[in-house]
Design a protein around this motif. Sequence first.
Motif, PDB file in Angstrom:
ATOM      1  N   MET A   7      -2.296  -9.965   1.918  1.00 32.76           N
ATOM      2  CA  MET A   7      -2.459  -8.552   1.564  1.00 32.76           C
ATOM      3  C   MET A   7      -3.653  -7.918   2.267  1.00 32.76           C
ATOM      4  O   MET A   7      -4.527  -7.309   1.648  1.00 32.76           O
ATOM      5  CB  MET A   7      -2.589  -8.395   0.048  1.00 32.76           C
ATOM      6  N   ASN A   8      -3.716  -8.106   3.585  1.00 33.80           N
ATOM      7  CA  ASN A   8      -4.749  -7.426   4.364  1.00 33.80           C
ATOM      8  C   ASN A   8      -4.404  -5.939   4.421  1.00 33.80           C
ATOM      9  O   ASN A   8      -3.243  -5.571   4.254  1.00 33.80           O
ATOM     10  CB  ASN A   8      -4.788  -8.012   5.780  1.00 33.80           C
ATOM     11  N   THR A   9      -5.406  -5.081   4.673  1.00 36.43           N
ATOM     12  CA  THR A   9      -5.110  -3.640   4.626  1.00 36.43           C
ATOM     13  C   THR A   9      -4.132  -3.214   5.729  1.00 36.43           C
ATOM     14  O   THR A   9      -3.482  -2.189   5.599  1.00 36.43           O
ATOM     15  CB  THR A   9      -6.393  -2.790   4.733  1.00 36.43           C
ATOM     16  N   ASP A  10      -4.022  -4.011   6.787  1.00 35.31           N
ATOM     17  CA  ASP A  10      -3.035  -3.679   7.822  1.00 35.31           C
ATOM     18  C   ASP A  10      -1.622  -4.058   7.381  1.00 35.31           C
ATOM     19  O   ASP A  10      -0.657  -3.721   8.048  1.00 35.31           O
ATOM     20  CB  ASP A  10      -3.388  -4.353   9.155  1.00 35.31           C
ATOM     21  N   SER A  25       8.819   4.383   6.708  1.00 42.16           N
ATOM     22  CA  SER A  25       7.490   4.562   7.299  1.00 42.16           C
ATOM     23  C   SER A  25       6.946   3.205   7.732  1.00 42.16           C
ATOM     24  O   SER A  25       7.153   2.197   7.048  1.00 42.16           O
ATOM     25  CB  SER A  25       6.527   5.158   6.269  1.00 42.16           C
ATOM     26  N   TRP A  26       6.258   3.193   8.868  1.00 42.34           N
ATOM     27  CA  TRP A  26       5.555   1.969   9.284  1.00 42.34           C
ATOM     28  C   TRP A  26       4.038   2.167   9.260  1.00 42.34           C
ATOM     29  O   TRP A  26       3.294   1.352   9.796  1.00 42.34           O
ATOM     30  CB  TRP A  26       5.990   1.546  10.695  1.00 42.34           C
ATOM     31  N   ILE A  27       3.580   3.270   8.674  1.00 42.79           N
ATOM     32  CA  ILE A  27       2.135   3.535   8.684  1.00 42.79           C
ATOM     33  C   ILE A  27       1.456   2.686   7.619  1.00 42.79           C
ATOM     34  O   ILE A  27       1.968   2.536   6.508  1.00 42.79           O
ATOM     35  CB  ILE A  27       1.865   5.030   8.420  1.00 42.79           C
ATOM     36  N   ARG A  28       0.334   2.122   7.996  1.00 39.14           N
ATOM     37  CA  ARG A  28      -0.405   1.201   7.129  1.00 39.14           C
ATOM     38  C   ARG A  28      -1.738   1.820   6.727  1.00 39.14           C
ATOM     39  O   ARG A  28      -2.216   2.740   7.404  1.00 39.14           O
ATOM     40  CB  ARG A  28      -0.661  -0.102   7.915  1.00 39.14           C
ATOM     41  N   PHE A  29      -2.377   1.264   5.694  1.00 33.59           N
ATOM     42  CA  PHE A  29      -3.741   1.708   5.381  1.00 33.59           C
ATOM     43  C   PHE A  29      -4.573   1.586   6.660  1.00 33.59           C
ATOM     44  O   PHE A  29      -5.399   2.438   6.974  1.00 33.59           O
ATOM     45  CB  PHE A  29      -4.391   0.840   4.280  1.00 33.59           C
ATOM     46  N   GLY A  30      -4.327   0.493   7.390  1.00 36.92           N
ATOM     47  CA  GLY A  30      -5.084   0.211   8.609  1.00 36.92           C
ATOM     48  C   GLY A  30      -4.929   1.270   9.695  1.00 36.92           C
ATOM     49  O   GLY A  30      -5.788   1.374  10.578  1.00 36.92           O
TER      50      GLY A  30
END
Length: 470
Positions: free
Chosen positions: A243-246, A172-177
Amino acid sequence: MKNIKLTTNYLKLNEFFYSQSKAVPLKNPKLISYNDKLSKQLNISTDTINSEEFTSFVNGEYLANGSEPFAMAYSGHQFGYFVDNLGDGRALNLGKLGKYNLQLKGAGVTKYSRNGDGRAVLRSSIREYLLSIAMDALHIPTTKALAIISSDSKAFREKTESCAIVMRASTSWIRFGTFERAYVDKEDNVAKLKELANYVIEESYSELKNVGNKYEEMYFKIVDRTIEMIALWQSVGFMHGVMNTDNMSIEGLTIDYGPYAMMEEFDKGFTCNLSDYENRYSFDNQPFIAQWNLSVLAKVLSPIASEDLMNSYNDMFIGKFKKKYFSIMASKLGLYTYNFNKDGNLIAKLFNALQEDSIDYTSFFYGLSSDTLDVEGSSINTWLEEYYKRLEQETTEKASRLDSMKKINPKYILRNYMIQDAIDKAEDGDFSLLNEFVKIAHNPFSEHKKFEKYTKANETYETMKCSCSS
Ligand code: AMP
Ligand code: MG
């Protein structure tokens, strides 16, 4: 190459989530290394890897069957502040092969490049390539790297550097961002959030498809996976640095390797990112930041899931994290009859002793496992006395205990100065050391006699710091 067939389910989503894009290939690309373990998992033969077409594939020129390249849109909290228009500014998704979404990092500008050049330099590409292999071998959830090419193309960072591309692979490449992006949509954020959450459930948490409150359950799973990942990071001394949300994966994978470092002499306040002036992403802060990032995720999922339920689950983060972390540390110490209430204090005291006596984190555990421990300091000596006494309560024999400990305490971690040696050679066109280190990265628990010197911190370097996006 003919039998490499890619699929692109992500393109079924609303165009809000991506933009189709074309690679801008590098000049004179050369395949300098590939990950044979992953290529086997993907059923890519050595003949294919060695073909010109494969190099061209990694360079974004050769389009595999079914490939429709696109860049993903996302937002994110960078150093605590919301930034709306992020996205894959230098990554291009090619499609999915088996369970892995293939991506090129450094294949040119996309709709989301803002002022960036869409490139990745050789130095940072080698850093990502090597460490993602090493983390995988250390059994830490991570995105992977299949191959790396060098080129004659140049990009300017602090100086002119040569460009490279890493072909990355992830379930998966999906981020919180990505969810943050859906949340700020002005038209219909509920529809966008549901669309994305359904995609995530399909791709990453398919067991939730028919569950009643599936969006809350998805959130709980993301929390659990994140706890597991951070506990594993701390146990080997991995520091992410940004550790940014993206840069937080919804599968709890280590993602976007930038200015990371592995802990050498133990220093819990250490910050590896030169641009992190407030020590936001220091080693000791990592669990708290992960929890904070998860609170952002709860907020942006709140239009489709109960914020109260999500927040109360996230409130348990630190307690659960500590239990997980300490139980991993107990295994590293060979304490198989470990009990959190009885032995937690012994483990907490170890961190203090390692800190007070500036002891190399990895060598310490390897020394215990191989019975070759060589440390000095009054704090660590006091701690060791208590530890040896505690060991008397263990029922397994010493030899078998040490055997098990050696399986989880690596002899080799990729220290920044070590990686830098491979980079220096690579920048002169010699990729032999890089490929030796690939073998070490794949086998961190084995002996690599020629490279014994890299088992220690190098005092002339100290633990090197790097800055963001290069
Ligand atoms: P990072 O700190 O590497 O996670 O990057 C943060 C954001 O900046 C992401 O949206 C990246 O795609 C983008 N970015 C970083 N470096 C570049 C570059 N050289 N060109 C274009 N976009 C970039
Ligand atoms: Mg990133």
